[in-house]
Structures are given as C-alpha cells and as structure tokens.
Design an enzyme around this catalytic site. Sequence first.
Site, PDB file in Angstrom:
ATOM      1  N   THR A 182      33.944  30.431  44.379  1.00 18.08           N
ATOM      2  CA  THR A 182      34.010  30.287  42.665  1.00 18.08           C
ATOM      3  C   THR A 182      33.840  31.789  42.248  1.00 18.08           C
ATOM      4  O   THR A 182      33.456  32.460  42.663  1.00 18.08           O
ATOM      5  CB  THR A 182      32.867  29.317  42.279  1.00 18.08           C
ATOM      6  OG1 THR A 182      31.642  29.683  42.684  1.00 18.08           O
ATOM      7  CG2 THR A 182      33.174  27.818  43.064  1.00 18.08           C
ATOM      8  N   LYS A 196      30.206  37.270  44.471  1.00 16.30           N
ATOM      9  CA  LYS A 196      29.227  38.657  44.518  1.00 16.30           C
ATOM     10  C   LYS A 196      27.983  37.884  43.865  1.00 16.30           C
ATOM     11  O   LYS A 196      26.920  38.600  44.181  1.00 16.30           O
ATOM     12  CB  LYS A 196      29.779  39.663  43.764  1.00 16.30           C
ATOM     13  CG  LYS A 196      30.749  40.406  44.593  1.00 16.30           C
ATOM     14  CD  LYS A 196      31.556  41.317  43.663  1.00 16.30           C
ATOM     15  CE  LYS A 196      32.864  40.405  43.243  1.00 16.30           C
ATOM     16  NZ  LYS A 196      33.820  41.242  42.265  1.00 16.30           N
ATOM     17  N   GLU A 256      31.409  39.218  54.167  1.00 17.86           N
ATOM     18  CA  GLU A 256      32.015  40.570  54.271  1.00 17.86           C
ATOM     19  C   GLU A 256      32.717  40.667  52.923  1.00 17.86           C
ATOM     20  O   GLU A 256      32.910  41.978  52.589  1.00 17.86           O
ATOM     21  CB  GLU A 256      32.963  40.214  55.324  1.00 17.86           C
ATOM     22  CG  GLU A 256      33.931  41.416  55.504  1.00 17.86           C
ATOM     23  CD  GLU A 256      33.056  42.508  56.175  1.00 17.86           C
ATOM     24  OE1 GLU A 256      32.439  42.615  57.191  1.00 17.86           O
ATOM     25  OE2 GLU A 256      33.054  43.791  55.261  1.00 17.86           O
ATOM     26  N   GLU A 316      40.996  43.065  33.487  1.00 17.52           N
ATOM     27  CA  GLU A 316      41.022  41.864  32.909  1.00 17.52           C
ATOM     28  C   GLU A 316      41.149  42.239  31.335  1.00 17.52           C
ATOM     29  O   GLU A 316      40.855  43.451  31.066  1.00 17.52           O
ATOM     30  CB  GLU A 316      39.501  41.308  32.812  1.00 17.52           C
ATOM     31  CG  GLU A 316      38.938  40.946  34.232  1.00 17.52           C
ATOM     32  CD  GLU A 316      39.387  39.741  34.782  1.00 17.52           C
ATOM     33  OE1 GLU A 316      39.770  38.902  33.975  1.00 17.52           O
ATOM     34  OE2 GLU A 316      39.541  39.632  35.985  1.00 17.52           O
ATOM     35  N   LYS A 371      27.801  45.229  43.966  1.00 10.98           N
ATOM     36  CA  LYS A 371      27.929  45.366  45.308  1.00 10.98           C
ATOM     37  C   LYS A 371      26.876  46.152  45.963  1.00 10.98           C
ATOM     38  O   LYS A 371      26.540  46.469  47.118  1.00 10.98           O
ATOM     39  CB  LYS A 371      29.285  46.334  45.470  1.00 10.98           C
ATOM     40  CG  LYS A 371      30.489  45.121  45.088  1.00 10.98           C
ATOM     41  CD  LYS A 371      31.928  45.798  44.720  1.00 10.98           C
ATOM     42  CE  LYS A 371      32.758  44.681  44.553  1.00 10.98           C
ATOM     43  NZ  LYS A 371      33.967  45.344  43.929  1.00 10.98           N
TER      44      LYS A 371
HETATM   45  N1  NAP Z   1      40.069  38.541  43.590  1.00 10.74           N
HETATM   46  C1  NAP Z   1      39.690  39.322  44.169  1.00 10.74           C
HETATM   47  O1  NAP Z   1      40.578  40.119  44.771  1.00 10.74           O
HETATM   48  C2  NAP Z   1      38.355  39.487  44.778  1.00 10.74           C
HETATM   49  C3  NAP Z   1      37.891  40.258  45.673  1.00 10.74           C
HETATM   50  C4  NAP Z   1      36.549  40.224  46.241  1.00 10.74           C
HETATM   51  C5  NAP Z   1      35.636  39.076  45.687  1.00 10.74           C
HETATM   52  N2  NAP Z   1      36.207  38.200  44.931  1.00 10.74           N
HETATM   53  C6  NAP Z   1      35.342  37.136  44.479  1.00 10.74           C
HETATM   54  O2  NAP Z   1      36.093  35.868  44.938  1.00 10.74           O
HETATM   55  C7  NAP Z   1      35.625  34.933  44.065  1.00 10.74           C
HETATM   56  C8  NAP Z   1      36.993  34.183  43.881  1.00 10.74           C
HETATM   57  O3  NAP Z   1      37.781  35.240  43.028  1.00 10.74           O
HETATM   58  P1  NAP Z   1      38.954  34.833  42.286  1.00 10.74           P
HETATM   59  O4  NAP Z   1      39.830  35.993  42.009  1.00 10.74           O
HETATM   60  O5  NAP Z   1      39.794  33.666  43.249  1.00 10.74           O
HETATM   61  O6  NAP Z   1      38.822  34.030  41.018  1.00 10.74           O
HETATM   62  P2  NAP Z   1      39.695  32.704  40.345  1.00 10.74           P
HETATM   63  O7  NAP Z   1      41.451  33.007  40.686  1.00 10.74           O
HETATM   64  O8  NAP Z   1      39.218  32.998  38.991  1.00 10.74           O
HETATM   65  O9  NAP Z   1      39.229  31.453  41.062  1.00 10.74           O
HETATM   66  C9  NAP Z   1      38.039  30.911  40.734  1.00 10.74           C
HETATM   67  C10 NAP Z   1      37.874  29.610  41.186  1.00 10.74           C
HETATM   68  O10 NAP Z   1      36.807  28.904  41.253  1.00 10.74           O
HETATM   69  C11 NAP Z   1      36.791  27.750  40.363  1.00 10.74           C
HETATM   70  N3  NAP Z   1      35.776  27.240  39.931  1.00 10.74           N
HETATM   71  C12 NAP Z   1      35.043  27.933  38.697  1.00 10.74           C
HETATM   72  N4  NAP Z   1      33.824  26.972  38.632  1.00 10.74           N
HETATM   73  C13 NAP Z   1      33.698  26.127  39.463  1.00 10.74           C
HETATM   74  C14 NAP Z   1      32.911  24.974  39.750  1.00 10.74           C
HETATM   75  N5  NAP Z   1      31.860  24.694  39.034  1.00 10.74           N
HETATM   76  N6  NAP Z   1      33.138  24.039  40.741  1.00 10.74           N
HETATM   77  C15 NAP Z   1      34.243  24.381  41.687  1.00 10.74           C
HETATM   78  N7  NAP Z   1      35.185  25.530  41.381  1.00 10.74           N
HETATM   79  C16 NAP Z   1      35.069  26.170  40.278  1.00 10.74           C
HETATM   80  C17 NAP Z   1      38.028  27.974  39.486  1.00 10.74           C
HETATM   81  O11 NAP Z   1      38.638  26.606  39.094  1.00 10.74           O
HETATM   82  P3  NAP Z   1      39.874  26.629  38.069  1.00 10.74           P
HETATM   83  O12 NAP Z   1      40.911  26.850  39.067  1.00 10.74           O
HETATM   84  O13 NAP Z   1      39.751  24.937  37.601  1.00 10.74           O
HETATM   85  O14 NAP Z   1      39.663  27.400  36.953  1.00 10.74           O
HETATM   86  C18 NAP Z   1      38.977  28.749  40.419  1.00 10.74           C
HETATM   87  O15 NAP Z   1      39.830  27.951  41.191  1.00 10.74           O
HETATM   88  C19 NAP Z   1      34.833  35.600  42.943  1.00 10.74           C
HETATM   89  O16 NAP Z   1      33.464  35.273  42.866  1.00 10.74           O
HETATM   90  C20 NAP Z   1      35.357  36.887  42.856  1.00 10.74           C
HETATM   91  O17 NAP Z   1      34.215  37.853  42.473  1.00 10.74           O
HETATM   92  C21 NAP Z   1      37.440  38.338  44.453  1.00 10.74           C
END
Ligand code: NAP
Length: 349
Positions: A99, A128, A152, A212, A227
Amino acid sequence: MKRLRLSITGFGTVGQGLAELLVTKRSLLMHNFDFEVTLISVANARHGFIYREDGLDIPTLLELAASRRPLTAHPGVRHWENALEGLRATGGDVLAEATGTNLRDAEPGISHIRAVLEQGMHVITANKGPAALAANELISLAKQHHVQLRMESTVMAGTPVISTIREGMAGAQVRAIRGILNGTTNYILSAMAAGRDYAEALAEAQMHGYAEADPTADVEGYDTLAKTLILSALVFDRPLEPDQITRQGITTLTREHISRAISEGKRIKLVASLRLLPENKAKNAPLEARVEPVELPLSDPLARVDGVTNAIAVQTDTLPEVTIIGPGAGRLQTGQGLLADLIAIANRS
Ligand SMILES: NC(=O)c1ccc[n+]([C@@H]2O[C@H](COP(=O)([O-])OP(=O)(O)OC[C@H]3O[C@@H](n4cnc5c(N)ncnc54)[C@H](OP(=O)(O)O)[C@@H]3O)[C@@H](O)[C@H]2O)c1
C-alpha cells in the site's frame, strides 16, 4: 514441492508488478527454487479485500485492475470491506505489503504488517512508511513469532542494497553510507546540469511521469529521509527519529549553483549520508545522518550517476568502498525486490 499461500495488500503499480512476475517466473520458481505460489487474497482501497481458498487467477486480476473494474468481479471470491478484517479472517503464509507510503503514522501498512506477524505470517514489503518509522519494533515482533520480515524493495526497489549489505557483506563493519536514493530529484539535477532551470526540469520530470503533480515528498527530501531512516535501522541497528536527520531538499538550487559547480569540475547531487562519527567507532558511536545537496568531484562514483538512476556507496572496515548503481523505482523493478524477498523466505522457511 513447497507451496506458499500469498496475500498482496495494495494492488497498484508494485502489487501488480509482483503479481505479473509470479506468472512469468512460475516455472523458474518451481524448477530452480522448488516452490509454488498460490495467490489467495488481494486488497486495494477502492474494492476492499478479496479471497479465494483455491487461489486467484492472476491474469484475470491484472485485467480487472487495468480496466479499473472492481476486483470483486473475479469469480468465486469472498469479500471483506477492508484489508485488515480480511487478513485476520483468512491468514496465509506470506503477506506482500504494497500500500502507499505514509510517513506520518505508516498506516494502513503498519497495521497490516503487525496483524499478520502476530498471526505467524512472513512479510515482504515495499512500503517505506512502516520500515522508516517502526523497522525495529516490527523486526522484534517478527522474531517473537518466529517469522521473517524482509524489506529489500523499500530502498532502491529491486536493486539489491539491503540484502547485499546484510547478507553479501556479512561480517564487515559498515562505517558510512552515501546514496542517491531518489530518482525524481536526480533526474531534475541532471536536467539542470544539462542547462535547464529548476522549474523547467521539474516540468520535464512530471511530463515523463517521474515526478508527482505535488512533488513535495521528493524535492524536499522526505522520500530520501525515509530511506535514510530505513538504512539507519537495518544497516547500523540505530533506529533514528525523523528529526534526528538534517534534511534539505533541492528547491532552492538555481542554474547558477549548478553551473558554478560544473565549472569547478563538480556535480551537485541530493545525497543521503550515514556515518559513524570518527572519534569513536566503538559499538555505541554516534551516527550522523544527513539528506542534503552536496557538491561531488567527478572522481566520486556518485557524481556520474544521472537521470532516474540511484546509487549507494558503502564503506566498511574490510571493503573500503563498494558502490551499487541501479534502478530505484518501477513496476517490475520493485516487483523484483519483493520476488527476491519471497524466494529468500521460501529458501529459509
Ligand atoms: N512505484 C515504485 O516504483 C516504488 C518503488 C519502491 C517502493 N514503492 C513503495 O511501494 C508501495 C506501493 O507503491 P505503488 O507505486 O504501487 O503505489 P500505488 O500505485 O499508488 O498503489 C498503492 C495501492 O495501495 C492501495 N491501498 C491504499 N490504501 C489501502 C488500504 N487501506 N487497504 C488496501 N489497499 C490500499 C491502493 O488502492 P487503490 O488502487 O484502490 O487506490 C493501491 O492499489 C508504496 O509504499 C511505495 O512507496 C514504490
């Protein structure tokens, strides 16, 4: 063959990236690592938590997500309004927590992680928030329940940083770490080094999807700070509070600052640094932690890392400096970090 029952909370970019890898790597996992994964539950914010005892069909889930249809349209599922209730009612072997990051109170991820560790499930996470604000509490909870917690992909996505330091460099005493840990700011600074001013470079990063619409978390250094907190806890075993880290972002840098540095043979980078203070390298030596723009000479390997690429340089007593360079974000790149953690758990459980 071992079978792992997996749950994924958060089915956005990263959750879907992991799910895709579970399909494309299925036979590799079976043949090379002797285990099979059954995805039993998935949750997002809009549709809540779905569960199917015999396993969910991943291509169907990816299609539903891509067309923004409710995940509950998957045939034969049970449904809970929220992930926490669903996790408590159904369990499994491993939770992949993906999430969104929340650096105020780490919710909802931290509640998901606490709940399943207490149920005896292993956890792999890209989130994170819980890692930055509560790594040590969660690691203790995992130990108490004889399960593993792996993180990781919270630092540099699937580029192996935490496992390289903790496992690959086992026995070495880490003295300092310096890193370029945020692709958005590195892209902006690289574009400024090529002649753009800050506003142009930010607009360009937003156009490419690297920044963003509200870039505050990246450009003010909060993402890098998260981080840095994770590395202080996992590498130095010194959990810090956010206000113990000096933080400065890149918003006040001008084209003039950048071109003056270039004329002196230097590059300005947003650098996270953690350093055991030299006067006392004994066990309780103080740890200095900073996130700030730094002028680096071109002889420094970090100076030549451009665009969205990330890098980390680790100094230890036995290996003077090891530099790891690689992607720090992306669907499959972050999914890869979760996959490697899942394989490590399968190998050790
Ligand atoms: N993207 C990257 O490259 C990257 C790299 C390293 C780490 N991360 C970390 O990985 C995590 C996910 O990133 P992401 O890019 O996949 O973000 P994202 O595309 O915004 O996805 C977040 C997901 O979490 C869901 N969510 C939010 N609140 C929730 C809840 N209460 N219960 C269940 N699901 C919930 C959202 O639901 P909805 O779909 O309904 O909105 C969405 O499916 C983040 O913490 C981010 O910091 C991301």
